[in-house]
Design an enzyme around this catalytic site. Structure first.
Site, PDB file in Angstrom:
ATOM      1  N   CYS A  96       0.813  -1.216   0.000  1.00 45.29           N
ATOM      2  CA  CYS A  96       0.000   0.000   0.000  1.00 45.29           C
ATOM      3  C   CYS A  96       0.853   1.277   0.000  1.00 45.29           C
ATOM      4  O   CYS A  96       1.434   1.622  -1.005  1.00 45.29           O
ATOM      5  CB  CYS A  96      -0.976  -0.025   1.178  1.00 45.29           C
ATOM      6  SG  CYS A  96      -2.379   1.099   0.982  1.00 45.29           S
ATOM      7  N   HIS A 193      -3.809  -5.908   1.998  1.00 46.61           N
ATOM      8  CA  HIS A 193      -3.593  -6.092   3.428  1.00 46.61           C
ATOM      9  C   HIS A 193      -4.214  -7.423   3.842  1.00 46.61           C
ATOM     10  O   HIS A 193      -4.542  -8.263   3.029  1.00 46.61           O
ATOM     11  CB  HIS A 193      -4.256  -4.943   4.206  1.00 46.61           C
ATOM     12  CG  HIS A 193      -3.755  -3.596   3.828  1.00 46.61           C
ATOM     13  ND1 HIS A 193      -2.558  -3.080   4.293  1.00 46.61           N
ATOM     14  CD2 HIS A 193      -4.287  -2.630   3.031  1.00 46.61           C
ATOM     15  CE1 HIS A 193      -2.386  -1.865   3.807  1.00 46.61           C
ATOM     16  NE2 HIS A 193      -3.414  -1.565   3.036  1.00 46.61           N
TER      17      HIS A 193
END
Length: 249
Positions: A96, A193
């Site tokens: 990310c 994630h």
């Protein structure tokens, strides 16, 4: 006594870039190294820290725009060191926010540019649209990849990198091209994630295999069974992945 074979795992900026449980990736590497008989040594690096002399695997997580601001100058400061490690084949996993900053730049919704370290040929644009939900993607290298995305930055790959996977459920890098993540040398970049590695042990084992080959010129065994486990580890992983793929978007 068996010979100790340490593998040094470095997590970049856990203080500011670890908001979705990305430390779980370090824990997975630790456990899977132990199961194979290696000694994992975990390091953390925050701005102005001394960079470890020995690094075998580097991981990094996600963070808000404010977190990216906090680490930007320090990341640029250690950029030459990261480039040298990448060129030497050091395996890296960036998730990310640090995935974005391993690219050339991240332009926020307000038009402010956060310069990246330029290890990956990609750029990110902040938007008013948030891409959020469970993701399933197909990778020729790692098979089916599972995770959870939550990002408003949309990333576009340049010609010097390949996508990590093709999305079959969810969005991935952006809302246009069905690509998720990026691959270059031994670097894996992803928006996923969850943490990523517990759901995707093939990626964890790739990082471990490269590190072990670089450090000891050894090949790891593809299957592992932890002593004392009621079921083989890979069977438990398969069941968990099957459950994860059924989760709604």
């Amino acid at each position: 006594m068996a010979e100790s074979k340490p593998i040094h795992v470095l997590q970049l900026y856990p203080r500011d870039m670890n908001i979705y449980g990305d430390f779980g990736n370090a824990l997975v590497l630790q456990r899977r190294l132990q199961w194979r008989g290696y000694e994992p040594i975990l390091h953390s690096y925050d701005p102005e820290d001394e960079f470890p002399e020995q690094v075998d695997i580097i991981i990094g997580g996600g963070g808000q725009d404010s977190g990216q601001d906090k680490i930007q100058q320090d990341l640029l400061r250690i950029g030459d060191k990261l480039h040298a490690l990448a060129e030497d084949g050091t395996p890296m996993l960036m998730i990310c926010g640090l995935y974005q900053l391993f690219g050339h730049s991240f332009r926020t919704r307000e038009g402010r540019e956060i310069k990246g370290v330029g290890l990956l040929d990609l750029r990110t644009e902040g938007t008013d649209t948030r891409l959020i939900g469970n993701v399933v993607a197909e990778s020729k290298e790692f098979g089916e990849i599972l995770g959870y995305e939550n990002h408003s930055g949309q990333t576009y790959l340049g010609p010097e990198v390949q996508p990590l996977a093709r999305v079959t459920k969810g969005e991935g890098n952006n809302a246009r091209d069905s690509h998720e993540g990026a691959r270059w040398k031994n670097i894996v970049g992803s928006y996923l994630h969850g943490s990523l590695l517990p759901k995707n042990p093939a990626i964890a084992d790739f990082l471990i295999a490269q590190a072990v080959q670089n450090r000891y010129a050894e090949t790891i065994q593809p299957q592992i069974d932890a002593a004392g486990s009621a079921q083989p580890i890979e069977e438990l992983t398969r069941k968990a992945r099957t459950t994860a793929t059924r989760r709604p978007r």
